[in-house]
Motif scaffolding. Structure first.
Motif, short mmCIF file in Angstrom:
data_model
loop_
_atom_site.label_atom_id
_atom_site.label_comp_id
_atom_site.label_asym_id
_atom_site.label_seq_id
_atom_site.Cartn_x
_atom_site.Cartn_y
_atom_site.Cartn_z
N UNK A 221 0.79 -1.22 0.00
CA UNK A 221 0.00 0.00 0.00
C UNK A 221 0.83 1.27 0.00
N UNK A 222 0.28 2.30 0.59
CA UNK A 222 0.90 3.63 0.53
C UNK A 222 2.21 3.68 1.28
N UNK A 223 2.39 2.80 2.26
CA UNK A 223 3.62 2.82 3.05
C UNK A 223 4.85 2.73 2.16
N UNK A 224 4.86 1.82 1.21
CA UNK A 224 6.04 1.63 0.37
C UNK A 224 5.89 2.30 -1.00
N UNK A 225 4.69 2.25 -1.56
CA UNK A 225 4.52 2.68 -2.94
C UNK A 225 4.52 4.19 -3.09
N UNK A 226 3.90 4.90 -2.18
CA UNK A 226 3.79 6.34 -2.31
C UNK A 226 4.57 7.10 -1.25
N UNK A 227 5.10 6.36 -0.28
CA UNK A 227 5.90 6.97 0.78
C UNK A 227 5.14 8.07 1.51
N UNK A 228 3.84 7.93 1.64
CA UNK A 228 3.07 8.90 2.38
C UNK A 228 3.06 8.55 3.86
N UNK A 229 2.80 9.55 4.67
CA UNK A 229 2.71 9.32 6.11
C UNK A 229 1.48 8.48 6.41
#
Length: 289
Positions: A221-229
Motif C-alpha cells: 500500500x501507501x507505506x512503500x509505494x507512495x511513501x506517504x505518512x
C-alpha cells in the motif's frame, strides 16, 4: 503516550530477513494509554477468579517449555519440538505451572503471566475493558521518544555499563550464566524503564499485538509505494498468525536477536509458551482541554 510521528522499522541493520522489518517508513500515532508493564500473574489470577476463564494451554492439556526451565515428571515431557529441540511440549504446563506440573507461582506474583495465547490475551482485555496494542503503537511506545534507536534506552548494547534487559547469556541453548540475575522471567519492574516510563519493552517475555502478521506488511500500500505518512496502521485484514514483539529471556545474539525496538515475530493465535505474555492499551484516550 502523546500523539506523534516516528520512523518504524529496522534502525540498526540487524534485521532478520524473513521478519519484514523493512522498508523503514514514517508513521503517525494518535495519543493512547498503555500499561507500564506486562500483565502479571497476580493480575491474571484476578481475571480468572472473577470469570472462571480457562486458558487454551489448560484446555489443550500442554504448552511449550524451554528445556532448562522444565519442572515436570519425565512422563509429562512430550518430546522436543521439530527444528527447535530446546523447546518441549509439556503436559500440565500452563500459566499456573510455568515449568510443568511440579512448578507453581510461589514468589512470582509480580512476574509476567506466561503460557497465554493471543486468544487468552484478548479474553483478558475484554474483561479489563482494554485491548492489545497495534504493532505500530507497540513500537512507538517501546522507542520511548528516542527515534531511530536500536533499543528502548538508545544504542548501547544490553550489557554495556550493567544489564539493561533480561535475555539469555552464555552458550545458547545449553548453558545460561544468568549474569542478568534470571534464568527465566524477571519481575515486571526489573531494570530501568524507558523514556515513557514503560518497563521491559524488550527482553523478559514476548508481547502479543493486535495485528495479523505478514512479512511484507511494510511494503504494501501507501507505506512503500507512495511513501506517504501512514496514520495509526492496523496491519493486514487477515492472516494465519499474530504479531509478537519485544523478544524474551531466551533471546541471544547467536540465535534470536529480536530484543530490539523494530524486531518482529509471530505465532498462531492459539499458541502458548513459557516466554510469551502481553500488555494492554486503553480502548480510547479522552481528549483533554
Amino acid at each position: 503516550m502523546p500523539a506523534g510521528t516516528f520512523t518504524m522499522g529496522d534502525s540498526s541493520g540487524d534485521k532478520n530477513r524473513a521478519d519484514g522489518e523493512t522498508p523503514r517508513h514514517e508513521v503517525a500515532i494518535s495519543a493512547f494509554e498503555i500499561d507500564a508493564t506486562t500483565v502479571t500473574n497476580d493480575a491474571f489470577a484476578r481475571f480468572v477468579e472473577e470469570t472462571g476463564y480457562v486458558t487454551e494451554a489448560e484446555s489443550f492439556g500442554f504448552s511449550a517449555v524451554f528445556h532448562l526451565a522444565l519442572a515436570a515428571p519425565e512422563a509429562d515431557v512430550m518430546g522436543p519440538a521439530s527444528g527447535t529441540p530446546w523447546w518441549a511440549g509439556v503436559k500440565g504446563a500452563d500459566w499456573r505451572h510455568p515449568g510443568g506440573r511440579d512448578s507453581d507461582l510461589d514468589g512470582r506474583g509480580d512476574h509476567p503471566v506466561v503460557h497465554v495465547s493471543w486468544n487468552d490475551a484478548v479474553a483478558y482485555c475484554e474483561w479489563a475493558g482494554r485491548r492489545l496494542p497495534t504493532e505500530a503503537e507497540w513500537e512507538y511506545a517501546a522507542r520511548g521518544g528516542i527515534d531511530g534507536a536500536k533499543y528502548p534506552w538508545g544504542d548501547q548494547e544490553v550489557d554495556e555499563g550493567g544489564w539493561r534487559a533480561n535475555i539469555f547469556q552464555g552458550e545458547f541453548p545449553r548453558h545460561n550464566t544468568c549474569e542478568d540475575g534470571f534464568l527465566t522471567t524477571a519481575p515486571v519492574r526489573s531494570f530501568a524503564p524507558n523514556g515513557y516510563g514503560l518497563w521491559q519493552m524488550v527482553g523478559n517475555v514476548w508481547e502479543w499485538c493486535e495485528d495479523w502478521f505478514h512479512p511484507s506488511t511494510y511494503r504494501r500500500g501507501t507505506t512503500a509505494e507512495k511513501r506517504t505518512l501512514v496514520t495509526d496502521p492496523a496491519g493486514p485484514e487477515s492472516g494465519q498468525s499474530r504479531v509478537m514483539r519485544g523478544g524474551s529471556y531466551l533471546c541471544h545474539l547467536s540465535y534470536c536477536n529480536r530484543y530490539r525496538n523494530s524486531a518482529r515475530s509471530q505465532n498462531t493465535p492459539d499458541s502458548s509458551m513459557g516466554n510469551g505474555g502481553f500488555r494492554t492499551v486503553a480502548l480510547r484516550v479522552e481528549s483533554q482541554a
